[in-house]
Design a protein around this motif. Sequence first.
Motif, PDB file in Angstrom:
ATOM      1  N   UNK A   1       0.837  -1.206   0.000  1.00 20.83           N
ATOM      2  CA  UNK A   1       0.000   0.000   0.000  1.00 20.83           C
ATOM      3  C   UNK A   1       0.874   1.258   0.000  1.00 20.83           C
ATOM      4  N   UNK A   2       0.208   2.404   0.051  1.00 20.36           N
ATOM      5  CA  UNK A   2       0.841   3.705   0.265  1.00 20.36           C
ATOM      6  C   UNK A   2       0.312   4.199   1.605  1.00 20.36           C
ATOM      7  N   UNK A   3       1.194   4.631   2.491  1.00 25.38           N
ATOM      8  CA  UNK A   3       0.771   5.060   3.819  1.00 25.38           C
ATOM      9  C   UNK A   3       1.332   6.442   4.132  1.00 25.38           C
ATOM     10  N   UNK A   4       0.465   7.308   4.672  1.00 24.96           N
ATOM     11  CA  UNK A   4       0.850   8.689   4.982  1.00 24.96           C
ATOM     12  C   UNK A   4       0.631   8.987   6.465  1.00 24.96           C
ATOM     13  N   UNK A   5       1.219  10.078   6.954  1.00 18.84           N
ATOM     14  CA  UNK A   5       1.081  10.410   8.379  1.00 18.84           C
ATOM     15  C   UNK A   5      -0.373  10.675   8.772  1.00 18.84           C
ATOM     16  N   UNK A   6      -0.714  10.199   9.971  1.00 19.02           N
ATOM     17  CA  UNK A   6      -2.065  10.400  10.509  1.00 19.02           C
ATOM     18  C   UNK A   6      -2.465  11.874  10.504  1.00 19.02           C
ATOM     19  N   UNK A   7      -1.554  12.751  10.902  1.00 18.15           N
ATOM     20  CA  UNK A   7      -1.894  14.164  11.031  1.00 18.15           C
ATOM     21  C   UNK A   7      -2.148  14.837   9.685  1.00 18.15           C
ATOM     22  N   UNK A   8      -1.846  14.167   8.579  1.00 19.79           N
ATOM     23  CA  UNK A   8      -2.013  14.771   7.251  1.00 19.79           C
ATOM     24  C   UNK A   8      -3.226  14.255   6.483  1.00 19.79           C
ATOM     25  N   UNK A   9      -3.858  13.198   6.964  1.00 15.97           N
ATOM     26  CA  UNK A   9      -4.916  12.574   6.169  1.00 15.97           C
ATOM     27  C   UNK A   9      -6.084  13.531   5.922  1.00 15.97           C
ATOM     28  N   UNK A  10      -6.462  14.317   6.887  1.00 12.34           N
ATOM     29  CA  UNK A  10      -7.591  15.240   6.692  1.00 12.34           C
ATOM     30  C   UNK A  10      -7.279  16.292   5.627  1.00 12.34           C
TER      31      UNK A  10
END
Length: 177
Positions: A152-161
């Motif tokens: 998958x591709x995973x990004x920081x929690x704080x950036x998802x919104x």
Amino acid sequence: MKRTRVNLIVVRRSPLDPRRGRLEAGTLVLPCALGRSGTRRDKREGDGASPVGRFALLQGFYRADRQPRPRTGLKLRPIRPQDGWSDDPKDRRYNRPVPLPCPTSHEKMWREDHLYDVVLDIDWNRGPIRRGRGSAIFLHLARPGFSPTEGCVAIPRQAIRRLLERIGPDTRIAIVG
């Protein structure tokens, strides 16, 4: 503040570590984790690679017990404890949502580790579905330290919104090899 909708998200692999990269969505640039085997054009089930190509974002899921519904133009629905995703090439429901319990190999969508608190379905091997070409390829939340994903591709929690506010049904994701 109103965000400009982006039509293309670009994921570029790092030249220093093929398991890490950079996600670009207009002016938003984020670090990301990629598959433990980097990226591949000829993705196969279990190879640990993120697929190279340009894909639609079909839908999204979120944990309503952990957060309110995120704002986005993309179709979202809450994840339920009985939600799974078939990753068994022998299953007629391969690379599709399945109800749990499920007798064949599958991903649990309701996870305790928070990786799927928000998860977007990347249109890899979704139509026509080819058995053994890879399943459950998502954009989801990264582990601490950006350890690699299973493809998958995973990004920081704080950036998802911030990302979700910029995307909609016409947004595509390009994973560059």
